[in-house]
Design a protein around this motif. Structure first.
Motif, PDB file in Angstrom:
ATOM      1  N   MET A   1       0.837  -1.202   0.000  1.00 48.92           N
ATOM      2  CA  MET A   1       0.000   0.000   0.000  1.00 48.92           C
ATOM      3  C   MET A   1       0.871   1.252   0.000  1.00 48.92           C
ATOM      4  O   MET A   1       0.566   2.222  -0.700  1.00 48.92           O
ATOM      5  N   LEU A   2       1.949   1.228   0.750  1.00 42.45           N
ATOM      6  CA  LEU A   2       2.886   2.360   0.753  1.00 42.45           C
ATOM      7  C   LEU A   2       3.425   2.599  -0.654  1.00 42.45           C
ATOM      8  O   LEU A   2       3.507   3.741  -1.117  1.00 42.45           O
ATOM      9  N   ASP A   3       3.793   1.514  -1.343  1.00 45.31           N
ATOM     10  CA  ASP A   3       4.294   1.629  -2.716  1.00 45.31           C
ATOM     11  C   ASP A   3       3.211   2.180  -3.639  1.00 45.31           C
ATOM     12  O   ASP A   3       3.479   3.018  -4.500  1.00 45.31           O
ATOM     13  N   ALA A   4       1.981   1.712  -3.452  1.00 41.01           N
ATOM     14  CA  ALA A   4       0.862   2.181  -4.283  1.00 41.01           C
ATOM     15  C   ALA A   4       0.594   3.666  -4.021  1.00 41.01           C
ATOM     16  O   ALA A   4       0.299   4.419  -4.952  1.00 41.01           O
ATOM     17  N   MET A   5       0.738   4.092  -2.762  1.00 42.60           N
ATOM     18  CA  MET A   5       0.546   5.504  -2.430  1.00 42.60           C
ATOM     19  C   MET A   5       1.649   6.346  -3.070  1.00 42.60           C
ATOM     20  O   MET A   5       1.387   7.445  -3.563  1.00 42.60           O
ATOM     21  N   GLU A   6       2.836   5.813  -3.105  1.00 45.77           N
ATOM     22  CA  GLU A   6       3.952   6.501  -3.772  1.00 45.77           C
ATOM     23  C   GLU A   6       3.679   6.588  -5.273  1.00 45.77           C
ATOM     24  O   GLU A   6       3.859   7.629  -5.890  1.00 45.77           O
ATOM     25  N   PHE A   7       3.206   5.501  -5.847  1.00 47.19           N
ATOM     26  CA  PHE A   7       2.874   5.453  -7.273  1.00 47.19           C
ATOM     27  C   PHE A   7       1.808   6.487  -7.628  1.00 47.19           C
ATOM     28  O   PHE A   7       1.940   7.248  -8.584  1.00 47.19           O
ATOM     29  N   ALA A   8       0.739   6.532  -6.839  1.00 43.26           N
ATOM     30  CA  ALA A   8      -0.390   7.424  -7.120  1.00 43.26           C
ATOM     31  C   ALA A   8      -0.167   8.832  -6.579  1.00 43.26           C
ATOM     32  O   ALA A   8      -0.932   9.736  -6.882  1.00 43.26           O
ATOM     33  N   GLN A   9       0.877   9.000  -5.786  1.00 40.25           N
ATOM     34  CA  GLN A   9       1.188  10.294  -5.175  1.00 40.25           C
ATOM     35  C   GLN A   9       0.032  10.839  -4.326  1.00 40.25           C
ATOM     36  O   GLN A   9      -0.308  12.020  -4.401  1.00 40.25           O
ATOM     37  N   CYS A  10      -0.605   9.937  -3.571  1.00 42.09           N
ATOM     38  CA  CYS A  10      -1.691  10.369  -2.685  1.00 42.09           C
ATOM     39  C   CYS A  10      -1.934   9.311  -1.619  1.00 42.09           C
ATOM     40  O   CYS A  10      -1.388   8.211  -1.684  1.00 42.09           O
ATOM     41  N   THR A  11      -2.740   9.683  -0.659  1.00 43.93           N
ATOM     42  CA  THR A  11      -3.182   8.736   0.362  1.00 43.93           C
ATOM     43  C   THR A  11      -4.669   8.478   0.126  1.00 43.93           C
ATOM     44  O   THR A  11      -5.336   9.273  -0.524  1.00 43.93           O
ATOM     45  N   GLY A  24      -9.643 -11.669   0.311  1.00 44.69           N
ATOM     46  CA  GLY A  24      -8.467 -12.350  -0.247  1.00 44.69           C
ATOM     47  C   GLY A  24      -8.228 -12.029  -1.713  1.00 44.69           C
ATOM     48  O   GLY A  24      -7.589 -12.801  -2.429  1.00 44.69           O
ATOM     49  N   LYS A  25      -8.719 -10.869  -2.178  1.00 41.95           N
ATOM     50  CA  LYS A  25      -8.618 -10.523  -3.600  1.00 41.95           C
ATOM     51  C   LYS A  25      -7.784  -9.277  -3.864  1.00 41.95           C
ATOM     52  O   LYS A  25      -7.747  -8.782  -4.983  1.00 41.95           O
ATOM     53  N   LEU A  26      -7.122  -8.733  -2.850  1.00 41.66           N
ATOM     54  CA  LEU A  26      -6.398  -7.476  -3.002  1.00 41.66           C
ATOM     55  C   LEU A  26      -5.066  -7.669  -3.714  1.00 41.66           C
ATOM     56  O   LEU A  26      -4.266  -8.513  -3.320  1.00 41.66           O
ATOM     57  N   THR A  27      -4.857  -6.895  -4.783  1.00 36.82           N
ATOM     58  CA  THR A  27      -3.579  -6.908  -5.493  1.00 36.82           C
ATOM     59  C   THR A  27      -2.995  -5.499  -5.491  1.00 36.82           C
ATOM     60  O   THR A  27      -3.705  -4.524  -5.231  1.00 36.82           O
ATOM     61  N   VAL A  28      -1.719  -5.396  -5.800  1.00 35.39           N
ATOM     62  CA  VAL A  28      -1.068  -4.087  -5.899  1.00 35.39           C
ATOM     63  C   VAL A  28      -1.754  -3.265  -6.989  1.00 35.39           C
ATOM     64  O   VAL A  28      -1.983  -2.062  -6.821  1.00 35.39           O
ATOM     65  N   MET A  29      -2.131  -3.922  -8.086  1.00 36.00           N
ATOM     66  CA  MET A  29      -2.821  -3.233  -9.177  1.00 36.00           C
ATOM     67  C   MET A  29      -4.136  -2.623  -8.687  1.00 36.00           C
ATOM     68  O   MET A  29      -4.467  -1.490  -9.026  1.00 36.00           O
ATOM     69  N   ASP A  30      -4.880  -3.371  -7.857  1.00 38.29           N
ATOM     70  CA  ASP A  30      -6.126  -2.850  -7.282  1.00 38.29           C
ATOM     71  C   ASP A  30      -5.844  -1.593  -6.469  1.00 38.29           C
ATOM     72  O   ASP A  30      -6.553  -0.591  -6.590  1.00 38.29           O
ATOM     73  N   MET A  31      -4.818  -1.667  -5.629  1.00 30.96           N
ATOM     74  CA  MET A  31      -4.468  -0.523  -4.785  1.00 30.96           C
ATOM     75  C   MET A  31      -4.161   0.701  -5.652  1.00 30.96           C
ATOM     76  O   MET A  31      -4.659   1.791  -5.400  1.00 30.96           O
ATOM     77  N   GLU A  32      -3.329   0.495  -6.672  1.00 24.65           N
ATOM     78  CA  GLU A  32      -2.939   1.601  -7.556  1.00 24.65           C
ATOM     79  C   GLU A  32      -4.150   2.159  -8.303  1.00 24.65           C
ATOM     80  O   GLU A  32      -4.297   3.374  -8.424  1.00 24.65           O
ATOM     81  N   ASP A  33      -5.000   1.262  -8.800  1.00 15.12           N
ATOM     82  CA  ASP A  33      -6.201   1.705  -9.532  1.00 15.12           C
ATOM     83  C   ASP A  33      -7.121   2.526  -8.633  1.00 15.12           C
ATOM     84  O   ASP A  33      -7.607   3.584  -9.026  1.00 15.12           O
ATOM     85  N   ILE A  34      -7.363   2.021  -7.426  1.00 14.33           N
ATOM     86  CA  ILE A  34      -8.258   2.710  -6.495  1.00 14.33           C
ATOM     87  C   ILE A  34      -7.684   4.073  -6.105  1.00 14.33           C
ATOM     88  O   ILE A  34      -8.382   5.081  -6.114  1.00 14.33           O
ATOM     89  N   LEU A  35      -6.391   4.113  -5.811  1.00 11.79           N
ATOM     90  CA  LEU A  35      -5.766   5.372  -5.404  1.00 11.79           C
ATOM     91  C   LEU A  35      -5.676   6.374  -6.553  1.00 11.79           C
ATOM     92  O   LEU A  35      -5.616   7.574  -6.325  1.00 11.79           O
ATOM     93  N   SER A  36      -5.670   5.878  -7.784  1.00 11.14           N
ATOM     94  CA  SER A  36      -5.550   6.767  -8.944  1.00 11.14           C
ATOM     95  C   SER A  36      -6.877   7.400  -9.357  1.00 11.14           C
ATOM     96  O   SER A  36      -6.905   8.276 -10.218  1.00 11.14           O
ATOM     97  N   GLU A  37      -7.966   6.946  -8.750  1.00  8.34           N
ATOM     98  CA  GLU A  37      -9.267   7.534  -9.056  1.00  8.34           C
ATOM     99  C   GLU A  37      -9.295   8.990  -8.594  1.00  8.34           C
ATOM    100  O   GLU A  37      -8.623   9.354  -7.631  1.00  8.34           O
ATOM    101  N   ILE A  38     -10.078   9.779  -9.275  1.00  5.42           N
ATOM    102  CA  ILE A  38     -10.233  11.169  -8.865  1.00  5.42           C
ATOM    103  C   ILE A  38     -11.165  11.195  -7.664  1.00  5.42           C
ATOM    104  O   ILE A  38     -12.281  10.685  -7.725  1.00  5.42           O
TER     105      ILE A  38
END
Length: 147
Positions: A61-71, A87-101
């Motif tokens: 999640m920390l990496d995904a927050m760094e990728f998306a530049q947000c919390t 049991g379905k959480l992936t790094v891609m999911d984290m990045e996609d969710i954090l990248s939403e406006i």
């Protein structure tokens, strides 16, 4: 921590039992994540939700927050927590969710009706002005696209 301990803390500090439980839960965050709460870059309530993630997921999640530049917002944190629980959480999911406006990041352009009345007949309602403005913008856009 037992119910009696929480009651003692509630008595001592004046917070609600639910809030005390949140304080306890947040201690399950990895230090880097807790630091984001301490420095104010991440909200307390979303952080509580992220404390339910496994340690490995928190690091991702920390990496995904760094990728998306947000919390995450609270609603994003809740969705991430749910995916993890299922049991379905992936790094891609984290990045996609954090990248939403996020809703609060959507800028709005607002005009007061008084500002617009000088451009329209006195009899126009706010809705008629809105429609007319959108129509003018559409015509203007088409003009530039045709060039």
């Amino acid at each position: 921590m037992g119910k009696k301990s929480i009651e003692l803390i509630v008595e001592e500090c004046g917070d609600s039992p639910k809030q005390v439980q949140r304080y306890i839960k947040i201690t399950e965050l990895i230090p880097e994540m807790l630091e984001k709460v301490d420095d104010g870059s991440m909200g307390f309530t979303p952080a509580v939700q992220l404390s339910f993630l496994k340690k490995k997921e928190q690091k991702e999640m920390l990496d995904a927050m760094e990728f998306a530049q947000c919390t995450p917002s609270l609603s994003q944190a809740l969705r991430i927590k749910k995916l993890s629980a299922d049991g379905k959480l992936t790094v891609m999911d984290m990045e996609d969710i954090l990248s939403e406006i996020k809703q609060k990041e959507i800028d709005r352009v607002v005009f007061k009706t008084e500002q617009l009345h000088r451009f329209f007949p006195v009899s126009y309602t706010a809705e008629q002005m809105r429609r007319e403005i959108l129509e003018m913008l559409k015509l203007n856009m088409n003009k530039y696209w045709d060039e």
